[in-house]
Design a protein around this motif. Structure first.
Motif, PDB file in Angstrom:
ATOM      1  N   PRO A   1      94.640  43.786 -27.860  1.00 11.31           N
ATOM      2  CA  PRO A   1      93.846  43.153 -26.791  1.00 11.31           C
ATOM      3  C   PRO A   1      93.509  41.703 -27.123  1.00 11.31           C
ATOM      4  O   PRO A   1      93.613  41.268 -28.274  1.00 11.31           O
ATOM      5  CB  PRO A   1      92.591  44.027 -26.737  1.00 11.31           C
ATOM      6  N   LYS A   2      93.077  40.952 -26.140  1.00 15.52           N
ATOM      7  CA  LYS A   2      92.846  39.514 -26.285  1.00 15.52           C
ATOM      8  C   LYS A   2      91.812  39.177 -27.357  1.00 15.52           C
ATOM      9  O   LYS A   2      91.996  38.249 -28.131  1.00 15.52           O
ATOM     10  CB  LYS A   2      92.412  38.913 -24.946  1.00 15.52           C
ATOM     11  N   LYS A   3      90.700  39.921 -27.399  1.00 19.70           N
ATOM     12  CA  LYS A   3      89.622  39.579 -28.325  1.00 19.70           C
ATOM     13  C   LYS A   3      89.676  40.386 -29.625  1.00 19.70           C
ATOM     14  O   LYS A   3      88.679  40.498 -30.338  1.00 19.70           O
ATOM     15  CB  LYS A   3      88.268  39.785 -27.642  1.00 19.70           C
ATOM     16  N   PHE A   4      90.839  40.923 -29.923  1.00 20.74           N
ATOM     17  CA  PHE A   4      90.992  41.750 -31.116  1.00 20.74           C
ATOM     18  C   PHE A   4      90.587  40.992 -32.372  1.00 20.74           C
ATOM     19  O   PHE A   4      89.754  41.445 -33.171  1.00 20.74           O
ATOM     20  CB  PHE A   4      92.444  42.217 -31.236  1.00 20.74           C
ATOM     21  N   TYR A   5      91.158  39.813 -32.580  1.00 23.56           N
ATOM     22  CA  TYR A   5      90.886  39.049 -33.801  1.00 23.56           C
ATOM     23  C   TYR A   5      89.485  38.449 -33.800  1.00 23.56           C
ATOM     24  O   TYR A   5      88.829  38.373 -34.845  1.00 23.56           O
ATOM     25  CB  TYR A   5      91.935  37.950 -33.973  1.00 23.56           C
ATOM     26  N   GLU A   6      89.022  38.041 -32.639  1.00 27.32           N
ATOM     27  CA  GLU A   6      87.680  37.463 -32.551  1.00 27.32           C
ATOM     28  C   GLU A   6      86.611  38.460 -32.983  1.00 27.32           C
ATOM     29  O   GLU A   6      85.713  38.138 -33.773  1.00 27.32           O
ATOM     30  CB  GLU A   6      87.406  36.998 -31.121  1.00 27.32           C
ATOM     31  N   LYS A   7      86.707  39.691 -32.477  1.00 24.17           N
ATOM     32  CA  LYS A   7      85.713  40.708 -32.813  1.00 24.17           C
ATOM     33  C   LYS A   7      85.765  41.059 -34.289  1.00 24.17           C
ATOM     34  O   LYS A   7      84.723  41.238 -34.942  1.00 24.17           O
ATOM     35  CB  LYS A   7      85.936  41.965 -31.968  1.00 24.17           C
ATOM     36  N   ARG A   8      86.962  41.165 -34.835  1.00 18.19           N
ATOM     37  CA  ARG A   8      87.074  41.551 -36.241  1.00 18.19           C
ATOM     38  C   ARG A   8      86.674  40.423 -37.183  1.00 18.19           C
ATOM     39  O   ARG A   8      86.190  40.686 -38.287  1.00 18.19           O
ATOM     40  CB  ARG A   8      88.491  42.048 -36.522  1.00 18.19           C
ATOM     41  N   PHE A   9      86.856  39.196 -36.740  1.00 21.05           N
ATOM     42  CA  PHE A   9      86.364  38.090 -37.557  1.00 21.05           C
ATOM     43  C   PHE A   9      84.838  38.115 -37.621  1.00 21.05           C
ATOM     44  O   PHE A   9      84.253  37.967 -38.698  1.00 21.05           O
ATOM     45  CB  PHE A   9      86.841  36.746 -36.967  1.00 21.05           C
ATOM     46  N   LYS A  10      84.196  38.335 -36.480  1.00 22.69           N
ATOM     47  CA  LYS A  10      82.729  38.318 -36.426  1.00 22.69           C
ATOM     48  C   LYS A  10      82.109  39.500 -37.153  1.00 22.69           C
ATOM     49  O   LYS A  10      81.111  39.339 -37.879  1.00 22.69           O
ATOM     50  CB  LYS A  10      82.254  38.309 -34.964  1.00 22.69           C
ATOM     51  N   TYR A  11      82.667  40.694 -36.971  1.00 28.78           N
ATOM     52  CA  TYR A  11      82.002  41.901 -37.466  1.00 28.78           C
ATOM     53  C   TYR A  11      82.605  42.483 -38.740  1.00 28.78           C
ATOM     54  O   TYR A  11      82.084  43.458 -39.284  1.00 28.78           O
ATOM     55  CB  TYR A  11      82.001  42.961 -36.375  1.00 28.78           C
ATOM     56  N   ILE A  12      83.709  41.886 -39.225  1.00 30.68           N
ATOM     57  CA  ILE A  12      84.293  42.366 -40.479  1.00 30.68           C
ATOM     58  C   ILE A  12      84.429  41.234 -41.489  1.00 30.68           C
ATOM     59  O   ILE A  12      83.994  41.353 -42.638  1.00 30.68           O
ATOM     60  CB  ILE A  12      85.674  43.034 -40.230  1.00 30.68           C
ATOM     61  N   PHE A  13      85.017  40.097 -41.061  1.00 31.33           N
ATOM     62  CA  PHE A  13      85.251  39.020 -42.019  1.00 31.33           C
ATOM     63  C   PHE A  13      83.975  38.258 -42.361  1.00 31.33           C
ATOM     64  O   PHE A  13      83.758  37.901 -43.527  1.00 31.33           O
ATOM     65  CB  PHE A  13      86.305  38.038 -41.486  1.00 31.33           C
ATOM     66  N   VAL A  14      83.120  37.994 -41.375  1.00 28.14           N
ATOM     67  CA  VAL A  14      81.851  37.306 -41.668  1.00 28.14           C
ATOM     68  C   VAL A  14      80.986  38.142 -42.612  1.00 28.14           C
ATOM     69  O   VAL A  14      80.422  37.597 -43.572  1.00 28.14           O
ATOM     70  CB  VAL A  14      81.101  36.961 -40.365  1.00 28.14           C
ATOM     71  N   PRO A  15      80.867  39.474 -42.414  1.00 33.61           N
ATOM     72  CA  PRO A  15      80.152  40.284 -43.422  1.00 33.61           C
ATOM     73  C   PRO A  15      80.785  40.196 -44.814  1.00 33.61           C
ATOM     74  O   PRO A  15      80.069  40.233 -45.821  1.00 33.61           O
ATOM     75  CB  PRO A  15      80.242  41.706 -42.861  1.00 33.61           C
ATOM     76  N   PHE A  16      82.104  40.077 -44.865  1.00 32.09           N
ATOM     77  CA  PHE A  16      82.786  39.897 -46.154  1.00 32.09           C
ATOM     78  C   PHE A  16      82.280  38.639 -46.851  1.00 32.09           C
ATOM     79  O   PHE A  16      81.985  38.648 -48.062  1.00 32.09           O
ATOM     80  CB  PHE A  16      84.302  39.811 -45.932  1.00 32.09           C
ATOM     81  N   LEU A  17      82.148  37.550 -46.105  1.00 32.69           N
ATOM     82  CA  LEU A  17      81.658  36.301 -46.677  1.00 32.69           C
ATOM     83  C   LEU A  17      80.208  36.434 -47.135  1.00 32.69           C
ATOM     84  O   LEU A  17      79.846  36.010 -48.246  1.00 32.69           O
ATOM     85  CB  LEU A  17      81.771  35.169 -45.643  1.00 32.69           C
ATOM     86  N   PHE A  18      79.388  37.065 -46.298  1.00 30.91           N
ATOM     87  CA  PHE A  18      77.965  37.219 -46.625  1.00 30.91           C
ATOM     88  C   PHE A  18      77.764  38.082 -47.858  1.00 30.91           C
ATOM     89  O   PHE A  18      77.028  37.707 -48.787  1.00 30.91           O
ATOM     90  CB  PHE A  18      77.219  37.822 -45.435  1.00 30.91           C
ATOM     91  N   ILE A  19      78.422  39.248 -47.894  1.00 28.65           N
ATOM     92  CA  ILE A  19      78.257  40.155 -49.032  1.00 28.65           C
ATOM     93  C   ILE A  19      78.857  39.533 -50.296  1.00 28.65           C
ATOM     94  O   ILE A  19      78.341  39.728 -51.408  1.00 28.65           O
ATOM     95  CB  ILE A  19      78.891  41.521 -48.740  1.00 28.65           C
TER      96      ILE A  19
END
Length: 369
Positions: free
Chosen positions: A74-92
């Motif tokens: 889907p169109k927002k596939f990467y956007e959602k995963r960047f916000k809710y998976i990759f950003v937590p990776f950076l924070f943790i």
């Protein structure tokens, strides 16, 4: 997106708690100086038995994508995963660096941040791996799946994966690559970070997810063999360890590949035969990402506290205290942060809206009637 298949809840549940329990054993081994003894054999065996956790999460990730989006993302596939998976990776990654740098010399925090985020020097490295597969998925569908027979793709993936890990499992970097600066660090990064180290899980999960109904029928057909294969692969894993062929305990071992897939298939079969997925399994599954990210941070606190009482506690007491405290604390913090509008960017989302697929609902009804 299609509703989540009910089997995924059990796989997430087992993968998540398996990792937490295995890290509890590791914590106990760090606290106690256990020499060669039957206790060390038992603890090492438990670690190896739960070594499927991280690769199983990789399997789950691609299975869900292949099942939910068989043709295109889907169109927002990467956007959602960047916000809710990759950003937590950076924070943790930054938080982990901060906790590990308490009481150290100046500059250690910055060094640890760089290692965490660019070298995967903490448990969150798994997120970098699944992001590689997020980007490989559409290329794989377009250029591989549509042009080559399934069995050839699967065999090739296994050969690449086995060959890649065998290189790191059986060669000594100090003997063959001593002229490289930071040889041990580079060896560790290349062993775990590039996608070829996990390719078999990705490819197998893709075909299982895309052909979900056929996959379940095959599991039903070979249901008795599933238990035998699980016991054989576990026995082989333990034998390789205690005979000294591979002595490092991590999920990048060549013998973990077949073991993890045997666990995945067995769990899928067990879950498919459940008339109703237990509510606590669904609950843990929904919090699994937060538990995965946060529990090692709580283990740092547990280790600091329990080290003062090591003489009064048994080894397994430490394991279970670590397991329950880190799990409950991770759930609590994840729950609280998800109440805040920016909290999901720190520890990921809690998917309370996940529902069973229609086919699974029909299976449940057929079992009851």
């Amino acid at each position: 997106m299609k509703p989540v298949v009910k089997e995924i809840f059990l796989l997430r549940f087992v993968a998540c708690l398996g990792i937490v329990f295995m890290h509890g054993v590791t914590l106990a081994l760090d606290i106690y100086d256990i020499g060669e003894s039957p206790l060390l054999v038992v603890l090492t065996s438990i670690q190896l038995a739960f070594m499927f956790g991280t690769p199983l999460f990789i399997f789950i990730s691609e299975f869900v994508i292949a099942y939910s989006y068989p043709d295109h993302l889907p169109k927002k596939f990467y956007e959602k995963r960047f916000k809710y998976i990759f950003v937590p990776f950076l924070f943790i990654g930054i938080l982990d660096a901060a906790l590990h740098s308490i009481g150290t010399n100046s500059g250690e925090f910055e060094k640890k941040v760089i290692l965490n985020l660019f070298e995967g020097d903490f448990h969150g490295y798994f997120i970098v791996i699944i992001f590689q597969f997020y980007f490989l998925h559409p290329l794989f569908v377009k250029y591989i799946v549509s042009k080559y027979p399934t069995y050839k793709v699967i065999i090739t993936a296994f050969l690449i994966n086995f060959g890649y890990l065998a290189f790191f499992n059986f060669l000594d970097p100090y003997e063959y690559f001593y002229y490289f600066p930071y040889a041990e660090l580079e060896w560790s990064v290349l062993n775990k970070m590039p996608f070829p180290a996990w390719l078999a899980y990705f490819v197998t999960a893709y075909y299982c997810g895309r052909n979900y109904e056929v996959f379940l029928k095959l599991l039903q057909r070979f249901r008795y063999q599933l238990f035998v294969v699980y016991l054989c692969t576990l026995s082989f894993l333990l034998a390789i360890q205690f005979l000294g062929f591979i002595t490092e305990i991590h999920s990048k071992r060549i013998d973990v590949i077949l073991y993890t897939l045997s666990v995945a298939f067995l769990l899928f079969y067990i879950a498919s035969k459940m008339q109703r997925t237990p509510s606590f399994v669904i609950f843990i599954s929904r919090y699994s990402f937060g538990i995965y990210l946060l529990h090692p941070l709580f283990n740092i606190l547990v280790k600091s506290f329990l080290s003062n009482y090591a003489e009064k506690l048994s080894t397994f007491s430490v394991v279970f205290i670590s397991f329950f405290f880190s799990t409950i604390s991770s759930i609590f913090v994840t729950y609280l942060l998800n109440k805040w509008k920016f909290g999901a960017y720190l520890v990921g989302q809690v998917h309370l809206d996940e529902k069973l697929s229609a086919s699974n609902a029909k299976q449940v009804l057929n079992h009851r009637s």
